[in-house]
Design a protein around this motif. Structure first.
Motif, short mmCIF file in Angstrom:
data_model
loop_
_atom_site.label_atom_id
_atom_site.label_comp_id
_atom_site.label_asym_id
_atom_site.label_seq_id
_atom_site.Cartn_x
_atom_site.Cartn_y
_atom_site.Cartn_z
N GLY A 35 0.91 -1.31 0.01
CA GLY A 35 0.06 0.22 -0.04
C GLY A 35 0.98 1.25 0.01
N LEU A 36 2.13 1.35 -0.09
CA LEU A 36 3.06 2.46 0.11
C LEU A 36 3.22 2.91 -1.15
CD1 LEU A 36 5.70 1.25 2.65
CD2 LEU A 36 3.51 2.77 3.07
N ASP A 37 3.58 4.18 -1.45
CA ASP A 37 3.87 4.90 -2.80
C ASP A 37 5.21 4.86 -2.99
OD1 ASP A 37 1.04 5.58 -3.40
OD2 ASP A 37 1.27 7.25 -2.30
N VAL A 38 5.74 3.99 -3.71
CA VAL A 38 7.24 3.84 -3.94
C VAL A 38 7.66 4.34 -5.37
CG1 VAL A 38 8.93 2.09 -4.23
CG2 VAL A 38 7.27 1.83 -2.38
N LEU A 39 8.82 5.12 -5.36
CA LEU A 39 9.47 5.73 -6.36
C LEU A 39 10.88 4.95 -6.84
CD1 LEU A 39 10.04 7.83 -8.60
CD2 LEU A 39 11.24 9.09 -6.97
N ASP A 40 10.72 4.27 -8.01
CA ASP A 40 11.93 3.90 -8.47
C ASP A 40 12.83 4.78 -9.19
OD1 ASP A 40 14.07 2.41 -9.84
OD2 ASP A 40 12.84 0.88 -10.61
N LEU A 41 13.80 5.47 -8.88
CA LEU A 41 14.61 6.72 -9.21
C LEU A 41 15.55 6.01 -10.09
CD1 LEU A 41 14.48 9.72 -9.59
CD2 LEU A 41 15.78 9.64 -7.49
N GLY A 42 15.50 6.35 -11.71
CA GLY A 42 16.50 5.79 -12.46
C GLY A 42 16.41 4.42 -12.58
N CYS A 43 15.16 4.06 -13.24
CA CYS A 43 14.84 2.68 -13.06
C CYS A 43 15.66 1.68 -14.20
CB CYS A 43 13.14 2.80 -13.56
SG CYS A 43 12.70 3.27 -15.13
N GLY A 44 16.13 2.09 -15.08
CA GLY A 44 16.71 1.15 -16.11
C GLY A 44 15.60 0.29 -16.60
N THR A 45 15.72 -1.22 -16.52
CA THR A 45 15.04 -2.24 -16.95
C THR A 45 13.67 -2.11 -16.13
OG1 THR A 45 15.91 -3.86 -15.41
CG2 THR A 45 16.94 -3.73 -17.82
N GLY A 46 13.69 -1.48 -15.13
CA GLY A 46 12.37 -1.56 -14.32
C GLY A 46 12.41 -2.68 -13.15
N ILE A 47 13.64 -3.42 -12.91
CA ILE A 47 13.56 -4.50 -12.12
C ILE A 47 13.14 -4.29 -10.65
CG2 ILE A 47 15.98 -4.31 -11.71
CD1 ILE A 47 15.83 -7.44 -11.42
N ILE A 48 13.61 -2.95 -10.05
CA ILE A 48 13.46 -2.48 -8.91
C ILE A 48 12.25 -2.16 -8.57
CG2 ILE A 48 14.23 -0.97 -7.06
CD1 ILE A 48 16.93 -0.61 -8.22
N GLY A 49 11.51 -1.43 -9.59
CA GLY A 49 10.01 -0.93 -9.50
C GLY A 49 9.30 -2.04 -9.58
N ALA A 50 9.43 -3.21 -10.37
CA ALA A 50 8.76 -3.99 -10.48
C ALA A 50 8.84 -5.10 -9.28
CB ALA A 50 8.96 -4.99 -11.67
N TRP A 51 9.95 -5.30 -8.66
CA TRP A 51 9.95 -6.08 -7.67
C TRP A 51 9.26 -5.32 -6.24
CZ3 TRP A 51 12.23 -3.75 -2.90
CH2 TRP A 51 12.36 -4.75 -1.78
N ALA A 52 9.10 -3.92 -6.13
CA ALA A 52 8.19 -3.21 -5.16
C ALA A 52 6.68 -3.40 -5.70
CB ALA A 52 8.63 -1.64 -5.36
N ALA A 53 6.38 -3.63 -6.74
CA ALA A 53 5.01 -3.67 -7.18
C ALA A 53 4.66 -5.03 -6.84
CB ALA A 53 4.86 -3.42 -8.81
N ARG A 54 5.78 -5.96 -7.12
CA ARG A 54 5.21 -7.46 -6.72
C ARG A 54 4.96 -7.25 -5.08
NH1 ARG A 54 3.26 -10.88 -9.83
NH2 ARG A 54 5.21 -11.01 -11.01
N ARG A 55 5.61 -6.71 -4.37
CA ARG A 55 5.24 -6.57 -2.88
C ARG A 55 4.08 -5.86 -2.55
NH1 ARG A 55 10.01 -7.77 0.45
NH2 ARG A 55 11.18 -9.38 -0.51
N GLY A 56 3.26 -5.25 -3.54
CA GLY A 56 2.04 -4.41 -2.99
C GLY A 56 2.22 -2.93 -2.94
N ALA A 57 3.19 -2.44 -3.64
CA ALA A 57 3.17 -1.01 -3.53
C ALA A 57 2.83 -0.37 -4.72
CB ALA A 57 4.93 -0.77 -3.50
N ASN A 58 2.41 0.79 -4.66
CA ASN A 58 2.00 1.42 -5.84
C ASN A 58 3.24 2.36 -6.20
OD1 ASN A 58 -0.87 1.08 -4.99
ND2 ASN A 58 -0.47 2.64 -3.30
N VAL A 59 3.66 1.81 -7.40
CA VAL A 59 5.01 2.25 -8.21
C VAL A 59 4.80 3.24 -9.18
CG1 VAL A 59 5.90 0.09 -7.24
CG2 VAL A 59 5.20 0.40 -9.56
#
Length: 404
Positions: free
Chosen positions: A266-290
């Motif tokens: 449920g947290l709002d998460v920013l992947d800053l400098g996302c590249g392939t998106g692996i970090i943001g997708a990892w956060a989304a998989r854990r329920g974040a709003n990315v």
């Protein structure tokens, strides 16, 4: 930031303390000026042969505070050849080719920082990546096309640039192609010659090269396909030239491992400098709003593909650091900031990442950053709050800071 052997990192002095342009007289011995803001667009330093031209730049543009060396030789060569009229530049950077007399520039760029500069210069720049169809933007193709090969982004990206240039050059049209001898230029020119039918290297300056090719009728080489891998519960799609397109880099692997117990539901998460998106997708998989952002359009497209392939939702935005985020703020910011722009090691962009994190972090929120051990980010992060070293391993460190 990769699993390659440790590199020697030379820390550049602040960007606002630039020396006078080459050819402008003796260099000052006065104390350097205070660093200019990251967002400031300013005049680029030019080599003596081009110092009568005016070109803009800013941090984040290849070559800053100078112009890219290969592009400088390209401009000199095209001026010597008295190129006139419409020129399609597939790697416009700060618009140097448009500063040549009698050239009407069609500027194409994938860098958000460069697009900012081109707009400031009054040029109608078009955001695009290799393979994009430009006929909707310019239905009649220019007879002259130019491109600087980014060999530092890998073979697949340079091959994609060559195929794109071929598709954009009409039969009988001319392509000027520039690049670095030490980054595979000769190999890429041979490949381009097979597609174009004729051409040769016509200019050399140190390691920089420029070739001139005339296109014969014939099929365009195919665009290289993306790479794909599974990691941390997500399906990653890595387009050519995107950082760590074929496998997770060591720094990101260490950070996500260190944060394995993090609850992001449920947290709002920013992947800053996302590249392939692996970090943001990892956060989304854990329920974040990315929200994922990157200054490289190729990376943004890659991150969008990663979210789609993983069946996840999120927004990937093309942005010069956080410039396109409006008033958004976040509970958690995750970043593996870049310290390379093109061939150079510079910290302007990484430090702006940290400044952006300070602007975007909500009270009680936390920034998690991974970096090479020698990079001095602790003082910059300290403006947010006390910095904690979450992990130090294999030449990298994970730093965390929470806003009170």
């Amino acid at each position: 930031m990769t699993s390659r052997p440790k590199q020697k990192i030379r820390l550049n002095r602040p960007s606002g303390a630039a020396s006078p342009p080459t050819g402008s007289g003796p260099r000052s011995t006065a104390a350097p000026a205070q660093a200019a803001p990251y967002t400031d667009v300013r005049r680029a330093r030019l080599p003596e042969k081009l110092d009568r031209l005016t070109v803009l730049t800013k941090p984040g543009v290849r070559g800053f505070p100078d112009v890219d060396a290969a592009q400088a030789l390209l401009a000199q060569t095209m001026r010597r050849d008295r190129v006139r009229g419409d020129v399609l530049d597939l790697s416009a950077m700060g618009g140097l080719i448009g500063a040549l007399d009698s050239v009407k520039l069609r500027a194409v760029e994938g860098s958000a920082a460069a697009l900012t500069v081109l707009q400031a210069a009054g040029l109608d720049a078009h955001p695009a990546i290799p393979g994009d169809n430009l006929l909707e933007r310019w239905p009649e193709r220019a007879r002259t096309v130019c491109v600087v090969l980014a060999g530092d982004r890998g073979n697949a990206y340079a091959e994609a640039q060559v195929a794109w240039a071929h598709a954009c050059t009409p039969p009988g049209g001319t392509l000027y192609i520039a690049g670095d001898r030490d980054k595979g230029f000769d190999r890429y020119v041979r490949a381009a010659g097979k597609a174009f039918g004729s051409g040769e290297t016509i200019a050399r300056d140190g390691g920089m090269r420029v070739a001139k090719l005339v296109r014969r009728p014939g099929p365009t080489p195919p665009q290289p396909g993306p790479e794909a891998f599974e990691a941390f519960g997500v399906s990653v799609v890595g387009l050519p030239g995107v950082f760590s397109a074929g496998k997770p880099d060591k720094a990101t692997t260490l950070m996500l491992g260190a944060l394995d117990a993090l609850d992001l539901s449920g947290l709002d998460v920013l992947d800053l400098g996302c590249g392939t998106g692996i970090i943001g997708a990892w956060a989304a998989r854990r329920g974040a709003n990315v929200t994922l952002v990157d200054g490289d359009l190729q990376s943004v497209r890659s991150a969008q593909a990663t979210l789609a392939a993983s069946g996840l939702t999120g927004e990937a935005i093309h942005s010069d650091v956080d410039a396109a985020l409006g008033e958004r703020t976040f509970d958690v910011i995750l970043t593996n900031p870049p310290f390379h722009v093109g061939r150079g090691v510079v910290l302007d962009v990484a430090r702006e990442f940290i400044a952006a994190a300070a602007r975007r972090l909500r009270p009680g929120g936390t920034v998690h950053l991974v970096a090479n051990e020698p990079l001095p980010y602790e003082a910059d992060l300290g403006v947010i709050g006390p910095v904690r070293e979450t992990l130090r391993e294999g030449g990298f460190k994970v730093l965390s800071v929470t806003r009170a």
